[in-house]
Design a protein around this motif. Sequence first.
Motif, PDB file in Angstrom:
ATOM      1  N   ALA A   1       0.827  -1.209   0.000  1.00 15.65           N
ATOM      2  CA  ALA A   1       0.000   0.000   0.000  1.00 15.65           C
ATOM      3  C   ALA A   1       0.858   1.254   0.000  1.00 15.65           C
ATOM      4  O   ALA A   1       0.549   2.238  -0.678  1.00 15.65           O
ATOM      5  N   TYR A   2       1.942   1.221   0.751  1.00 16.34           N
ATOM      6  CA  TYR A   2       2.813   2.398   0.845  1.00 16.34           C
ATOM      7  C   TYR A   2       3.401   2.764  -0.517  1.00 16.34           C
ATOM      8  O   TYR A   2       3.527   3.933  -0.866  1.00 16.34           O
ATOM      9  N   PHE A   3       3.772   1.749  -1.286  1.00 15.26           N
ATOM     10  CA  PHE A   3       4.440   2.009  -2.557  1.00 15.26           C
ATOM     11  C   PHE A   3       3.483   2.139  -3.740  1.00 15.26           C
ATOM     12  O   PHE A   3       3.852   2.717  -4.765  1.00 15.26           O
ATOM     13  N   THR A   4       2.275   1.616  -3.646  1.00 11.72           N
ATOM     14  CA  THR A   4       1.407   1.567  -4.826  1.00 11.72           C
ATOM     15  C   THR A   4       0.173   2.456  -4.768  1.00 11.72           C
ATOM     16  O   THR A   4      -0.280   2.923  -5.819  1.00 11.72           O
ATOM     17  N   LEU A   5      -0.387   2.695  -3.601  1.00  9.49           N
ATOM     18  CA  LEU A   5      -1.636   3.454  -3.543  1.00  9.49           C
ATOM     19  C   LEU A   5      -1.393   4.934  -3.788  1.00  9.49           C
ATOM     20  O   LEU A   5      -0.490   5.531  -3.197  1.00  9.49           O
ATOM     21  N   PRO A   6      -2.197   5.570  -4.646  1.00  8.47           N
ATOM     22  CA  PRO A   6      -2.029   7.007  -4.912  1.00  8.47           C
ATOM     23  C   PRO A   6      -2.537   7.846  -3.747  1.00  8.47           C
ATOM     24  O   PRO A   6      -3.379   7.398  -2.961  1.00  8.47           O
ATOM     25  N   VAL A   7      -2.051   9.075  -3.653  1.00  6.27           N
ATOM     26  CA  VAL A   7      -2.491  10.001  -2.597  1.00  6.27           C
ATOM     27  C   VAL A   7      -2.784  11.378  -3.193  1.00  6.27           C
ATOM     28  O   VAL A   7      -2.530  12.405  -2.577  1.00  6.27           O
ATOM     29  N   GLY A   8      -3.348  11.376  -4.398  1.00 11.12           N
ATOM     30  CA  GLY A   8      -3.566  12.642  -5.089  1.00 11.12           C
ATOM     31  C   GLY A   8      -4.795  13.398  -4.653  1.00 11.12           C
ATOM     32  O   GLY A   8      -4.820  14.623  -4.687  1.00 11.12           O
TER      33      GLY A   8
ATOM     34  N   ALA B   1      -9.997  11.427  -1.390  1.00 11.14           N
ATOM     35  CA  ALA B   1     -10.492  10.038  -1.378  1.00 11.14           C
ATOM     36  C   ALA B   1      -9.327   9.056  -1.437  1.00 11.14           C
ATOM     37  O   ALA B   1      -9.329   8.027  -0.741  1.00 11.14           O
ATOM     38  N   ASP B   2      -8.311   9.370  -2.253  1.00  7.60           N
ATOM     39  CA  ASP B   2      -7.127   8.512  -2.329  1.00  7.60           C
ATOM     40  C   ASP B   2      -6.414   8.463  -0.988  1.00  7.60           C
ATOM     41  O   ASP B   2      -5.970   7.399  -0.536  1.00  7.60           O
ATOM     42  N   ILE B   3      -6.280   9.601  -0.353  1.00  6.34           N
ATOM     43  CA  ILE B   3      -5.602   9.673   0.947  1.00  6.34           C
ATOM     44  C   ILE B   3      -6.358   8.849   1.984  1.00  6.34           C
ATOM     45  O   ILE B   3      -5.753   8.146   2.809  1.00  6.34           O
ATOM     46  N   LYS B   4      -7.697   8.917   1.944  1.00  5.87           N
ATOM     47  CA  LYS B   4      -8.509   8.154   2.897  1.00  5.87           C
ATOM     48  C   LYS B   4      -8.282   6.660   2.728  1.00  5.87           C
ATOM     49  O   LYS B   4      -8.084   5.927   3.705  1.00  5.87           O
ATOM     50  N   VAL B   5      -8.300   6.197   1.465  1.00  5.69           N
ATOM     51  CA  VAL B   5      -8.080   4.770   1.200  1.00  5.69           C
ATOM     52  C   VAL B   5      -6.669   4.364   1.610  1.00  5.69           C
ATOM     53  O   VAL B   5      -6.463   3.299   2.217  1.00  5.69           O
ATOM     54  N   SER B   6      -5.686   5.204   1.282  1.00 10.54           N
ATOM     55  CA  SER B   6      -4.299   4.890   1.623  1.00 10.54           C
ATOM     56  C   SER B   6      -4.108   4.786   3.129  1.00 10.54           C
ATOM     57  O   SER B   6      -3.521   3.821   3.637  1.00 10.54           O
ATOM     58  N   ASN B   7      -4.620   5.770   3.869  1.00  7.53           N
ATOM     59  CA  ASN B   7      -4.463   5.758   5.329  1.00  7.53           C
ATOM     60  C   ASN B   7      -5.168   4.561   5.953  1.00  7.53           C
ATOM     61  O   ASN B   7      -4.651   3.936   6.895  1.00  7.53           O
ATOM     62  N   LEU B   8      -6.355   4.224   5.427  1.00  5.02           N
ATOM     63  CA  LEU B   8      -7.100   3.082   5.968  1.00  5.02           C
ATOM     64  C   LEU B   8      -6.329   1.785   5.735  1.00  5.02           C
ATOM     65  O   LEU B   8      -6.200   0.950   6.633  1.00  5.02           O
ATOM     66  N   THR B   9      -5.791   1.622   4.515  1.00  5.27           N
ATOM     67  CA  THR B   9      -5.052   0.393   4.198  1.00  5.27           C
ATOM     68  C   THR B   9      -3.766   0.299   5.004  1.00  5.27           C
ATOM     69  O   THR B   9      -3.430  -0.770   5.536  1.00  5.27           O
ATOM     70  N   LEU B  10      -3.044   1.409   5.106  1.00  2.54           N
ATOM     71  CA  LEU B  10      -1.810   1.408   5.894  1.00  2.54           C
ATOM     72  C   LEU B  10      -2.106   1.103   7.356  1.00  2.54           C
ATOM     73  O   LEU B  10      -1.388   0.332   8.008  1.00  2.54           O
TER      74      LEU B  10
END
Length: 345
Positions: A71-78, A81-90
């Motif tokens: 997740a750290y290397f592949t999920l976008p944070v643009g 909504a992307d940030i929310k998904v990234s933080n939840l997965t991390l």
Amino acid sequence: MSTTPDQPHGGHQDLVVRPDGTLPERFPDPGMEPHRSRKSDLDEKHAKKVERQVVALFAVSVIGTLVFLVAYFTLPVGTPADIKVSNLTLGLGLAFALLGIGTAAVHWAKALMNDHEVVDERHPVQSSPEVREAAVQALKDGAEDSKIGRRGVLKGAMVSALALFPLAIVVPLVGEVGEDWNVGKFKRTIWARGVRLVKDPDGRPIKASDVTIGSVFHVIPENLEEAEHPLDEKAKAVVLVVRMDPRDLKETEERKSWSYDGIVAYSKVCTHVGCPVALYEQQTHHLLCPCHQSTFDISDGARIVFGPASRPLPQLPIEVDSEGYLVAQSDFHEPVGPSFWERLT
């Protein structure tokens, strides 16, 4: 009330009462309760089942760590909504990485390791050579009791989980190497002379006549979408606009021209650690940061009333254009956001 020596009470033998009614000078040692063997001690099949459970828990930890890294290397944070998904997965990956190791260790200790109670008598701080040798032997016995030497799969699962988990901590730290650490960027935002104040998030310009006494507007610059990194610029440029009775304002000579008919604009970014300051109390004219309760008096230059913030909120100088819309006179005259090593007061 006296009892006989053999009368049970609370799981322990009661004290013997002397004929004269006095108690003995020392409490008798109640001793240890008889050891009760666990199912895994008596049944090797059950012990193997427990071992598989512990291995599975270590595997959960390994999977959690791998999910975190992917997740750290592949999920976008643009986008938000992307940030929310990234933080939840991390967060979930890190949670399962820790939970797997912790639960596995507890289950291993409770079901497989030696659970015989022992008494270790208090002894002088400096131990004799014999005692030190006994301590070393006790460590060896402990390793033997853990059965790690005879359970290769269990040992491999534990080593894998413990070896991979630190990556969830180290990789984000290493990933910051080479990032932009220039704190000077916080000294400037995209506010400039003539930039209209628009509502967040719909982007509608605000007329001075729209702002009544006691009303609050969350504001962003109209030219935000023209910025190279809109989200980054918004994080610095967000503003809170409030109107109060002009008679309640306490303004220095320098700042008397920064407001318009009781309308003032202050940065929403708390000067403590950067949380959004958004709770306004009309009667006291106080702005509260919900994170650490820093409180600012916007009737008095956003003076600090309470909390850990070390300086007032920066004020955005505003005026009204020819069409009656609120516009900025300039950028902030000081850095926005937390106080850092270049701005301590």
